[in-house]
Design a protein around this motif. Structure first.
Motif, short mmCIF file in Angstrom:
data_model
loop_
_atom_site.label_atom_id
_atom_site.label_comp_id
_atom_site.label_asym_id
_atom_site.label_seq_id
_atom_site.Cartn_x
_atom_site.Cartn_y
_atom_site.Cartn_z
N VAL A 171 0.88 -1.17 0.00
CA VAL A 171 0.00 0.00 0.00
C VAL A 171 0.92 1.22 0.00
O VAL A 171 1.55 1.55 1.00
N TRP A 172 0.99 1.86 -1.14
CA TRP A 172 1.99 2.92 -1.42
C TRP A 172 1.27 4.26 -1.50
O TRP A 172 0.57 4.56 -2.45
N TRP A 173 1.44 5.07 -0.47
CA TRP A 173 0.77 6.36 -0.39
C TRP A 173 1.70 7.45 -0.92
O TRP A 173 2.69 7.77 -0.29
N ARG A 174 1.34 8.01 -2.05
CA ARG A 174 2.12 9.12 -2.62
C ARG A 174 1.72 10.42 -1.91
O ARG A 174 0.69 11.00 -2.18
N HIS A 175 2.57 10.85 -1.00
CA HIS A 175 2.32 12.06 -0.22
C HIS A 175 3.31 13.13 -0.67
O HIS A 175 4.00 13.76 0.13
N GLY A 176 3.40 13.30 -1.99
CA GLY A 176 4.37 14.23 -2.55
C GLY A 176 5.53 13.52 -3.20
O GLY A 176 6.33 14.15 -3.90
N GLY A 177 5.66 12.21 -2.99
CA GLY A 177 6.74 11.45 -3.58
C GLY A 177 6.30 10.77 -4.87
O GLY A 177 5.21 11.01 -5.39
N PRO A 178 7.14 9.86 -5.39
CA PRO A 178 6.88 9.25 -6.69
C PRO A 178 5.88 8.10 -6.60
O PRO A 178 5.62 7.55 -5.53
N ALA A 179 5.36 7.71 -7.74
CA ALA A 179 4.55 6.50 -7.84
C ALA A 179 5.47 5.29 -7.71
O ALA A 179 6.68 5.37 -7.94
N ALA A 180 4.90 4.16 -7.31
CA ALA A 180 5.68 2.94 -7.19
C ALA A 180 6.00 2.38 -8.57
O ALA A 180 5.26 2.57 -9.54
N SER A 181 7.14 1.68 -8.65
CA SER A 181 7.55 1.10 -9.93
C SER A 181 6.67 -0.09 -10.28
O SER A 181 6.36 -0.91 -9.41
N PRO A 182 6.28 -0.23 -11.53
CA PRO A 182 5.48 -1.39 -11.94
C PRO A 182 6.37 -2.62 -12.18
O PRO A 182 7.58 -2.56 -12.05
N GLY A 183 5.73 -3.73 -12.53
CA GLY A 183 6.47 -4.92 -12.92
C GLY A 183 7.09 -5.66 -11.77
O GLY A 183 8.19 -6.23 -11.90
N MET A 184 6.42 -5.70 -10.61
CA MET A 184 6.95 -6.39 -9.44
C MET A 184 6.18 -7.67 -9.19
O MET A 184 5.04 -7.85 -9.63
N ALA A 185 6.81 -8.60 -8.44
CA ALA A 185 6.13 -9.82 -8.04
C ALA A 185 5.04 -9.52 -7.01
O ALA A 185 4.05 -10.24 -6.92
N ALA A 186 5.22 -8.47 -6.22
CA ALA A 186 4.19 -8.06 -5.25
C ALA A 186 3.12 -7.23 -5.95
O ALA A 186 3.35 -6.61 -6.99
N ARG A 187 1.91 -7.23 -5.37
CA ARG A 187 0.83 -6.38 -5.87
C ARG A 187 0.96 -5.00 -5.24
O ARG A 187 1.01 -4.89 -4.01
N VAL A 188 0.98 -3.97 -6.05
CA VAL A 188 1.16 -2.60 -5.56
C VAL A 188 -0.15 -1.84 -5.70
O VAL A 188 -0.75 -1.81 -6.78
N HIS A 189 -0.59 -1.22 -4.62
CA HIS A 189 -1.79 -0.39 -4.60
C HIS A 189 -1.33 1.06 -4.40
O HIS A 189 -0.93 1.44 -3.30
N ASP A 190 -1.40 1.84 -5.45
CA ASP A 190 -0.91 3.22 -5.43
C ASP A 190 -2.06 4.13 -5.03
O ASP A 190 -3.06 4.23 -5.75
N VAL A 191 -1.96 4.79 -3.86
CA VAL A 191 -3.03 5.66 -3.38
C VAL A 191 -2.47 7.05 -3.14
O VAL A 191 -1.25 7.25 -3.06
N SER A 192 -3.37 8.03 -3.03
CA SER A 192 -2.91 9.41 -2.91
C SER A 192 -3.59 10.21 -1.80
O SER A 192 -3.37 11.41 -1.69
N ASP A 193 -4.43 9.53 -0.98
CA ASP A 193 -5.07 10.27 0.10
C ASP A 193 -5.40 9.31 1.24
O ASP A 193 -5.31 8.08 1.10
N TRP A 194 -5.79 9.88 2.38
CA TRP A 194 -6.05 9.10 3.58
C TRP A 194 -7.21 8.12 3.41
O TRP A 194 -7.11 6.96 3.81
N ASP A 195 -8.28 8.56 2.80
CA ASP A 195 -9.42 7.66 2.62
C ASP A 195 -9.04 6.44 1.78
O ASP A 195 -9.41 5.31 2.10
N SER A 196 -8.29 6.68 0.71
CA SER A 196 -7.88 5.56 -0.14
C SER A 196 -6.91 4.63 0.60
O SER A 196 -6.99 3.41 0.46
#
Length: 372
Positions: free
Chosen positions: A38-63
């Protein structure tokens, strides 16, 4: 039963910690567990794609809140372990009350150090000292992780309510072969430093050292990293001292860029790990580091790099002078630094240690309860 692993991260800038979190998630997933990030972009970059793990890119507290609770529910009857950080641990403990939360502290903390953390009630990014964290919420967290012995020692000293502290050094992906050395023909000792230009990185110490009259015509310092709050002051200092310093900005291909340098230099005394030291080692470049924080854990003085006294500016100048006068020694130390990185600071070793910790959560909890 193998637990379902959830890794949470709040990113406010591009840096080494972001790379370390993603490498851990990818390598941990390759070892077998189901891993969600669970990757919260709080001014930083998006997570890199193409990983063995599932990445959930969110941008706010509710998400963030909905995503974390959702992936925990999706695990069903499988136990859940959340690998957290000091920023998110209190929020994660409240949002996932049935999970085992393992906070990873990526600093050498002290009693007065201000940390930026997520308020567990409204998701605001607030400033707290380690003692001001909501310890009523954190009382049930059985295990904390420091990313170096220095980080773990600071936790034991300043966080007595952290009941069990484990040390797991970061892993760093290094190139399979040493990148080709493409360097400018200057005749100077080429020194790189990797740091956001914020005060605690103490870049002004490096600027003053290379501006020393004994070095200023023979050394060049290039600084890689995002501009921070101290950038303007450092640029003014460079102009004032006519220092041979250049600000290169952030780069995505750091190991390849570092291959063009003779030496990596750092100055921070509260470094929790110092990923750039291992990035440089991957390029067969030795490091010059202060004898403080985690830095001396990563460098064997005289074998894989040089260690200096951070309280003595002349010692830094002397170490740079030694490096300038013996380029062959630097090359030998660079080869040894790469061999050490290949042997120990690997993402696979790091992930295996986290997996051991994840699998041992129930045993550790029972031992702590019995010791009460």
């Amino acid at each position: 039963m193998v637990p379902h692993v959830v890794i949470t991260w709040v990113t406010t800038a591009r840096g080494g910690a972001e790379n370390s979190v993603l490498e851990l998630a990818d390598n941990l997933a390759r070892l077998g567990p189901n891993v969600d990030v669970v990757w919260w972009r709080h001014g930083g970059p998006a997570a890199s794609p193409g990983m063995a793990a599932r990445v959930h890119d969110v941008s706010d507290w509710d998400s963030y809140r909905q995503t974390l609770t959702g992936v925990c529910r999706a695990a069903g009857d499988r136990p859940v372990v959340v690998i957290s950080s000091h920023r998110t641990v209190a929020a994660d403990a409240l949002l996932a009350p049935h999970a085992r939360v393992i906070p990873v502290v990526r600093h050498v903390v002290n009693a007065n150090q201000v940390l930026r953390v997520i308020d567990p009630h409204d998701g605001a990014l607030v400033e707290r000292t380690i003692g001001d964290l909501p310890w009523d919420v954190l009382a049930g967290v059985p295990v904390w992780v420091g990313i170096s012995h220095a980080s773990s020692a600071s936790l034991r000293q300043h966080v007595p309510r952290a009941r069990y502290v484990s040390t797991i050094h970061n892993g760093v992906a290094i190139p399979g072969t040493v990148p080709a050395r493409a360097r400018p023909v200057t005749g100077r000792l080429l020194v790189a430093s990797v740091a956001r230009t914020v005060p605690w990185k103490r870049m002004d110490h490096l600027v003053r050292a290379v501006a020393d009259p004994r070095l200023s015509t023979a050394v060049r310092l290039d600084v890689f990293g995002e501009a921070g709050s101290h950038q303007g002051e450092l640029e003014d200092l460079v102009r004032e001292l006519a220092a041979p310093v250049y600000f290169m900005g952030y780069t995505e291909d750091l190991p390849q860029r570092l291959a063009g340098y003779d030496l990596l230099a750092t100055a921070a005394v509260q470094e929790g790990f110092g990923r750039a030291v291992i990035d440089a080692a991957g390029a067969a470049v030795p490091a010059l580091v202060p004898n403080a924080g985690a830095s001396p854990e990563l460098v064997i003085d005289g074998l894989t790099g040089l260690v200096y006294d951070p309280d003595d500016p002349w010692d830094l100048v002397a170490a740079l002078t030694d490096a300038l006068l013996d380029r062959e020694a630097l090359a030998r130390m660079g080869r040894a630094a790469r061999a050490l990185a290949e042997a120990w600071y690997t993402p696979g070793r790091c992930a295996a240690q986290y997996l051991t910790l994840v699998m041992g959560q129930r045993r550790i909890s029972r031992e702590l309860e019995a010791a009460r």
